[in-house]
Design an enzyme around this catalytic site. Structure first.
Site, PDB file in Angstrom:
ATOM      1  N   LYS A 123      -9.999  -9.738   4.060  1.00 18.50           N
ATOM      2  CA  LYS A 123      -8.544  -9.653   3.963  1.00 18.50           C
ATOM      3  C   LYS A 123      -7.920 -11.042   3.929  1.00 18.50           C
ATOM      4  CE  LYS A 123      -6.048  -8.589   7.557  1.00 18.50           C
ATOM      5  NZ  LYS A 123      -5.414  -7.851   8.673  1.00 18.50           N
ATOM      6  N   ASP A 141      -4.816  -4.271   4.321  1.00 20.51           N
ATOM      7  CA  ASP A 141      -4.694  -4.288   5.776  1.00 20.51           C
ATOM      8  C   ASP A 141      -4.402  -2.857   6.235  1.00 20.51           C
ATOM      9  OD1 ASP A 141      -2.089  -3.803   5.085  1.00 20.51           O
ATOM     10  OD2 ASP A 141      -1.257  -5.578   6.045  1.00 20.51           O
TER      11      ASP A 141
END
Length: 210
Positions: A123, A141
């Site tokens: 991420k 996320d």
């Protein structure tokens, strides 16, 4: 759950652009390594906490080498307002050491290279490449994971699977901005605790409530 039609997808993407914009403000930074550190600090912390900590942090530490050479307690002193600051200080020091010793002071510009750095997950790496270099990528996320599944955009059981599904579904020009758009939507309306569907302009296009 029926798949999203092209018409529905286009409506949703246009609404997200109008509601949340197509460009986001990046964390305060002068160099790419500072942006990477800011993104690392933002994990499990609010943007406000990070925004308040990083001006003094980067005013003191002007290079990745200066972080690598610093004592942990010195680094900790500048990021105490950020969640999990002790662990993040360790990762900062190790990450900057790797940047200096393994990459000649330059932050890697590939997912593979970034993932070798301490404290950098997929991420963080994807978001950094998008923010620093405009390299297209979908950052998944908790908000993106939750809302994309509610909208019927993805069925994946983990962020990597959802990332691949979204990259196949979304036009490439929307990859970088879908993250912050869904974060804003997830914080204000489509929350984790309870989706406020009655206040959502996307409700009629959401298979979650049809």
């Amino acid at each position: 759950m029926k798949p999203t039609s092209k018409t529905e997808l286009n409506f949703i993407l246009q609404w997200l652009d109008e509601a949340y914009g197509t460009q986001k403000e990046h964390f305060y930074h002068h160099e790419p390594w500072q942006l990477l550190v800011a993104i690392m600090l933002s994990a499990q912390s609010t943007d406000k906490q990070v925004d308040e900590a990083i001006p003094a942090l980067f005013d003191h530490f002007r290079t990745a080498a200066s972080v690598a050479e610093a004592e942990l307690t010195e680094i900790e002193g500048y990021i105490k307002s950020v969640g999990l600051y002790k662990n993040k200080a360790r990762n900062m020091k190790k990450c900057c050491t790797q940047i200096v010793e393994e990459y000649g002071g330059q932050v890697p510009q590939t997912i593979e290279g970034l993932l070798t750095l301490a404290g950098v997950g997929r991420k963080t790496a994807t978001l950094f490449l998008a923010d620093a270099y405009g390299i297209p990528g979908v950052t998944v996320d908790t908000h993106v994971f939750r809302i994309s599944k509610r909208l019927g955009w993805a069925k994946g059981k983990n962020p990597v699977e959802v990332e691949q599904e979204l990259m196949r579904l979304l036009p490439k020009e929307h990859w970088n901005r879908i993250n912050f758009q869904l974060i804003y939507h997830g914080r204000s309306i489509c929350t984790a605790r309870k989706a406020n569907c009655s206040a959502c302009a996307l409700a009629e296009h959401c298979p979650q409530i049809l």
